[in-house]
Design a protein around this motif. Structure first.
Motif, PDB file in Angstrom:
ATOM      1  N   TRP A 141       8.450  39.038  42.489  1.00  9.45           N
ATOM      2  CA  TRP A 141       8.528  39.579  43.304  1.00  9.45           C
ATOM      3  C   TRP A 141       8.151  41.169  42.652  1.00  9.45           C
ATOM      4  CZ3 TRP A 141      11.990  35.625  42.785  1.00  9.45           C
ATOM      5  CH2 TRP A 141      11.940  34.793  43.694  1.00  9.45           C
ATOM      6  N   HIS A 142       7.077  41.780  43.633  1.00  8.32           N
ATOM      7  CA  HIS A 142       6.888  43.044  43.125  1.00  8.32           C
ATOM      8  C   HIS A 142       7.159  44.180  44.196  1.00  8.32           C
ATOM      9  CE1 HIS A 142       4.076  42.278  39.957  1.00  8.32           C
ATOM     10  NE2 HIS A 142       4.234  40.987  40.334  1.00  8.32           N
ATOM     11  N   LEU A 143       8.287  44.738  44.087  1.00  8.06           N
ATOM     12  CA  LEU A 143       8.934  45.566  44.821  1.00  8.06           C
ATOM     13  C   LEU A 143       8.928  47.097  44.614  1.00  8.06           C
ATOM     14  CD1 LEU A 143      12.782  44.003  45.145  1.00  8.06           C
ATOM     15  CD2 LEU A 143      10.574  43.286  46.286  1.00  8.06           C
ATOM     16  N   ARG A 144       8.740  47.987  45.392  1.00  6.81           N
ATOM     17  CA  ARG A 144       8.540  49.483  45.327  1.00  6.81           C
ATOM     18  C   ARG A 144      10.160  50.033  45.513  1.00  6.81           C
ATOM     19  NH1 ARG A 144       4.606  52.558  44.373  1.00  6.81           N
ATOM     20  NH2 ARG A 144       4.863  55.064  44.889  1.00  6.81           N
ATOM     21  N   LEU A 145      10.595  50.384  44.224  1.00  8.70           N
ATOM     22  CA  LEU A 145      11.762  50.915  44.223  1.00  8.70           C
ATOM     23  C   LEU A 145      12.058  52.357  43.309  1.00  8.70           C
ATOM     24  CD1 LEU A 145      13.592  47.372  43.482  1.00  8.70           C
ATOM     25  CD2 LEU A 145      13.417  48.586  45.603  1.00  8.70           C
ATOM     26  N   THR A 146      13.159  53.056  43.623  1.00 13.85           N
ATOM     27  CA  THR A 146      13.513  53.993  42.885  1.00 13.85           C
ATOM     28  C   THR A 146      14.281  53.457  41.509  1.00 13.85           C
ATOM     29  OG1 THR A 146      15.710  54.336  43.671  1.00 13.85           O
ATOM     30  CG2 THR A 146      13.619  55.607  44.532  1.00 13.85           C
ATOM     31  N   PRO A 147      14.328  54.143  40.458  1.00 12.45           N
ATOM     32  CA  PRO A 147      15.074  53.695  39.126  1.00 12.45           C
ATOM     33  C   PRO A 147      16.461  53.057  39.487  1.00 12.45           C
ATOM     34  CG  PRO A 147      13.745  55.523  38.262  1.00 12.45           C
ATOM     35  CD  PRO A 147      13.612  55.447  40.035  1.00 12.45           C
ATOM     36  N   LYS A 148      17.128  54.016  40.531  1.00 14.51           N
ATOM     37  CA  LYS A 148      18.626  53.867  40.845  1.00 14.51           C
ATOM     38  C   LYS A 148      18.708  52.366  41.612  1.00 14.51           C
ATOM     39  CE  LYS A 148      22.453  55.787  43.142  1.00 14.51           C
ATOM     40  NZ  LYS A 148      23.423  55.591  42.150  1.00 14.51           N
ATOM     41  N   ARG A 149      17.879  52.243  42.668  1.00 13.93           N
ATOM     42  CA  ARG A 149      17.769  51.102  43.530  1.00 13.93           C
ATOM     43  C   ARG A 149      17.396  49.592  42.391  1.00 13.93           C
ATOM     44  NH1 ARG A 149      20.344  49.383  47.492  1.00 13.93           N
ATOM     45  NH2 ARG A 149      18.486  48.416  48.550  1.00 13.93           N
ATOM     46  N   ALA A 150      16.443  50.086  41.593  1.00 13.30           N
ATOM     47  CA  ALA A 150      16.196  49.041  40.666  1.00 13.30           C
ATOM     48  C   ALA A 150      17.561  48.582  39.886  1.00 13.30           C
ATOM     49  CB  ALA A 150      15.014  49.343  39.783  1.00 13.30           C
ATOM     50  N   GLU A 151      18.255  49.413  39.427  1.00 16.29           N
ATOM     51  CA  GLU A 151      19.234  49.332  38.509  1.00 16.29           C
ATOM     52  C   GLU A 151      20.230  48.371  39.480  1.00 16.29           C
ATOM     53  OE1 GLU A 151      22.703  51.318  35.643  1.00 16.29           O
ATOM     54  OE2 GLU A 151      21.104  52.309  36.848  1.00 16.29           O
ATOM     55  N   GLN A 152      20.605  49.012  40.648  1.00 15.56           N
ATOM     56  CA  GLN A 152      21.512  48.180  41.597  1.00 15.56           C
ATOM     57  C   GLN A 152      21.157  46.814  41.838  1.00 15.56           C
ATOM     58  OE1 GLN A 152      21.198  50.895  45.085  1.00 15.56           O
ATOM     59  NE2 GLN A 152      22.875  52.206  44.267  1.00 15.56           N
ATOM     60  N   LEU A 153      19.675  46.727  41.829  1.00 14.21           N
ATOM     61  CA  LEU A 153      19.340  45.110  42.019  1.00 14.21           C
ATOM     62  C   LEU A 153      19.655  44.297  40.792  1.00 14.21           C
ATOM     63  CD1 LEU A 153      17.744  43.111  43.869  1.00 14.21           C
ATOM     64  CD2 LEU A 153      15.644  43.977  42.683  1.00 14.21           C
TER      65      LEU A 153
END
Length: 197
Positions: free
Chosen positions: A138-150
Motif C-alpha cells: 500500500w502506498h499512503l501519503r502520511l506525515t512521519p508521525k502518522r507513519a510511526e503510529q501506523l
C-alpha cells in the motif's frame, strides 16, 4: 531462554551482518538447540566454517553453549534470546551507522530469500494456506508521525495475534506463519539529510 531480546552493540550488529550467522541464529531460535555439524548440514557448510560462525555469535552474546546436551566432543548451541532489537535511532558514529546498515542489508537479503521460496512453493500449498497468504503493498501519503503510529499499531496487532484459545499447545491444522512488516518512505521521494531541498 535467558531473556526475550538482545540489543546489540555496533560490533554485534557487524557480526550479525554475515548472512550465514543470521541464518544460524534464526535456526537456533526457531528449531531449538543444534550442533555445528547439524547446522553445517542444513546450511551446506563444512563443520569448521559452521564452528567459526557459532563462536562469533557466542562472542557477541547471541548464543550460548547448551550444557544440558552433548559431551566434550559434541557441543550443542542454543539461542540466548528470542529476538534481536536493533536500536537504529541511537547510532550516531560512522561505525555504528555502517554496522546498522550492513545488518539491515543482511536482514533484507534473508527476507527476500524467504519470500522467493514462498513464491516457488505457493501453488503446491493447501488451498487454505494459499488463501491466507498475500504479497501486497500500500502506498499512503502520511506525515512521519502518522507513519510511526501506523507501524506501531501494526506491530502491536502482530505481536498480540495468536490462535484463538491458544494455550501454548499446537492447535490442529496450525503451522508457522511468517509476517514481515516493511514500512518506509518510498525511495527517492523524500529529501535526504545533507541534500539541498
Amino acid at each position: 531462554m535467558a531473556s526475550s531480546a538482545i540489543t546489540p552493540s555496533a560490533g554485534g550488529l557487524r557480526a550479525l551482518s554475515h548472512p550465514t550467522r543470521l541464518k544460524m541464529l534464526m535456526l537456533l531460535r526457531l528449531e531449538g538447540p543444534a550442533t555445528a555439524t547439524q547446522l553445517a548440514q542444513q546450511l551446506k557448510l563444512n563443520t569448521g566454517a559452521a564452528s567459526y560462525h557459532l563462536r562469533q555469535l557466542a562472542e557477541h552474546g547471541f548464543i550460548a553453549e547448551d550444557t544440558e546436551r552433548g559431551d566434550a566432543r559434541d557441543r550443542w548451541w542454543k539461542a540466548a534470546h528470542e529476538s534481536t532489537r536493533a536500536d537504529l535511532r541511537s547510532r550516531t558514529t560512522e561505525e555504528e551507522a555502517e554496522s546498522a546498515e550492513a545488518y539491515l542489508h543482511t536482514v533484507a537479503l534473508l527476507y527476500t530469500e524467504t519470500l522467493m521460496q514462498h513464491v516457488e512453493e505457493r501453488r503446491y500449498l493447501p488451498e487454505q494456506w494459499q488463501d491466507a497468504s498475500t504479497i501486497s503493498d500500500w502506498h499512503l501519503r502520511l506525515t512521519p508521525k502518522r507513519a510511526e503510529q501506523l507501524t506501531d499499531a501494526l506491530a502491536k496487532v502482530i505481536e498480540d495475534w495468536h490462535e484463538e484459545g491458544d494455550d501454548g499447545e499446537d492447535t490442529a491444522g496450525s503451522g508457522y506463519f511468517v509476517v514481515n512488516l516493511n514500512a518506509f518512505p518510498r525511495p527517492g521521494t523524500v529529501v535526504l539529510e545533507g541534500e539541498d531541498e
